[in-house]
Design a protein around this motif. Structure first.
Motif, PDB file in Angstrom:
ATOM      1  N   ASP A  85      -7.649   4.013  -2.635  1.00  0.00           N
ATOM      2  CA  ASP A  85      -7.437   4.716  -3.905  1.00  0.00           C
ATOM      3  C   ASP A  85      -6.108   5.475  -3.850  1.00  0.00           C
ATOM      4  O   ASP A  85      -5.895   6.332  -2.986  1.00  0.00           O
ATOM      5  N   LYS A  86      -5.222   5.175  -4.774  1.00  0.00           N
ATOM      6  CA  LYS A  86      -3.894   5.809  -4.774  1.00  0.00           C
ATOM      7  C   LYS A  86      -3.970   7.332  -4.906  1.00  0.00           C
ATOM      8  O   LYS A  86      -3.129   8.054  -4.368  1.00  0.00           O
ATOM      9  N   ALA A  87      -4.984   7.826  -5.613  1.00  0.00           N
ATOM     10  CA  ALA A  87      -5.125   9.275  -5.796  1.00  0.00           C
ATOM     11  C   ALA A  87      -5.423   9.996  -4.489  1.00  0.00           C
ATOM     12  O   ALA A  87      -5.211  11.204  -4.385  1.00  0.00           O
ATOM     13  N   LEU A  88      -5.902   9.252  -3.489  1.00  0.00           N
ATOM     14  CA  LEU A  88      -6.306   9.864  -2.226  1.00  0.00           C
ATOM     15  C   LEU A  88      -5.367   9.518  -1.070  1.00  0.00           C
ATOM     16  O   LEU A  88      -5.662   9.810   0.085  1.00  0.00           O
ATOM     17  N   GLN A  89      -4.221   8.920  -1.389  1.00  0.00           N
ATOM     18  CA  GLN A  89      -3.279   8.515  -0.350  1.00  0.00           C
ATOM     19  C   GLN A  89      -2.838   9.723   0.476  1.00  0.00           C
ATOM     20  O   GLN A  89      -2.509  10.779  -0.052  1.00  0.00           O
ATOM     21  N   GLY A  90      -2.862   9.549   1.794  1.00  0.00           N
ATOM     22  CA  GLY A  90      -2.429  10.604   2.701  1.00  0.00           C
ATOM     23  C   GLY A  90      -3.537  11.565   3.078  1.00  0.00           C
ATOM     24  O   GLY A  90      -3.364  12.384   3.993  1.00  0.00           O
ATOM     25  N   MET A  91      -4.677  11.489   2.412  1.00  0.00           N
ATOM     26  CA  MET A  91      -5.792  12.365   2.739  1.00  0.00           C
ATOM     27  C   MET A  91      -6.489  11.845   3.994  1.00  0.00           C
ATOM     28  O   MET A  91      -6.626  10.641   4.183  1.00  0.00           O
ATOM     29  N   GLU A  92      -6.933  12.748   4.856  1.00  0.00           N
ATOM     30  CA  GLU A  92      -7.648  12.350   6.059  1.00  0.00           C
ATOM     31  C   GLU A  92      -9.110  12.093   5.714  1.00  0.00           C
ATOM     32  O   GLU A  92      -9.884  13.033   5.481  1.00  0.00           O
ATOM     33  N   LEU A  93      -9.471  10.824   5.667  1.00  0.00           N
ATOM     34  CA  LEU A  93     -10.831  10.399   5.348  1.00  0.00           C
ATOM     35  C   LEU A  93     -11.363   9.647   6.559  1.00  0.00           C
ATOM     36  O   LEU A  93     -10.860   8.573   6.897  1.00  0.00           O
ATOM     37  N   VAL A  94     -12.361  10.212   7.224  1.00  0.00           N
ATOM     38  CA  VAL A  94     -12.749   9.690   8.524  1.00  0.00           C
ATOM     39  C   VAL A  94     -14.242   9.401   8.604  1.00  0.00           C
ATOM     40  O   VAL A  94     -15.048   9.919   7.828  1.00  0.00           O
TER      41      VAL A  94
END
Length: 198
Positions: A85-94
């Motif tokens: 999802d482009k809106a969440l780019q760079g977010m740390e999702l683990v």
């Protein structure tokens, strides 16, 4: 059939998991609103979403409240989808579970989890980890349906562990949190428990 649906709510996987999270979005939107409205009243800048599912709350939070957001989820399907999802780019999702959060001590000023508590392996271990990862004086928000409401819907939610709100509060308090408020959704339908780390 109902058991299969319950498993998808607990651990969304594949196409069925994606459909299950869309159903959850429709069911849970009032809880989402309660958490987001409270988040906006804080100055928290490091925020963790525990069990972010298809990341609808994370995306709304980003638009409403500035900060550095993190997400942890047990479903690889949901993590993959969110990372695309482009809106969440760079977010740390683990990947991870609440009993073993993959984060440093005292990292977050605000932590929330919406309708995941029924699937935790241990309330105490979950709150111990949320305490460990929370900064001193940080906020922890747990949104959940009441035990009585879930029991009435037992055929729809056979996999859900039904906790009384007093049980959840007792576990939070025994693991270092102090209750600040309890928001109610409907007549004994659901709650949003807001607590502060000591």
């Amino acid at each position: 059939m109902l058991n299969t649906i319950g498993k998808q709510f607990a651990h969304p996987n594949g196409i069925c998991g994606r459909l299950a999270t869309k159903v959850m979005n429709l069911m849970n939107h009032k809880m989402y609103d309660m958490v987001l409205m409270h988040l906006q009243t804080t100055e928290a800048r490091t925020i963790l979403d525990v069990g972010f599912g298809n990341a609808q709350v994370l995306k709304k939070a980003l638009r409403l409240h500035s900060g550095t957001y993190y997400g942890v989820e047990i479903s690889e399907t949901m993590i993959k989808k969110a990372r695309q999802d482009k809106a969440l780019q760079g977010m740390e999702l683990v990947y991870g579970k609440v009993e073993e959060l993959p984060f440093q001590d005292e990292m977050f000023a605000y932590q929330y989890s919406i309708n995941t508590i029924y699937f935790w392996e241990s309330l105490d271990q979950g709150f111990q980890e949320l305490y460990r990862c929370g900064k001193p004086d940080s906020i922890c928000v747990i949104a959940f349906y009441s035990a009585s409401w879930l029991k009435r819907k037992r055929r729809l939610f056979p996999m859900f562990h039904c906790y009384e709100k007093e049980t959840i509060l007792q576990s939070m308090e025994s693991n270092g949190f102090t209750k600040e408020s309890l928001l109610t959704m409907g007549k004994d339908k659901g709650y949003c428990l807001i607590a502060r780390r000591k």
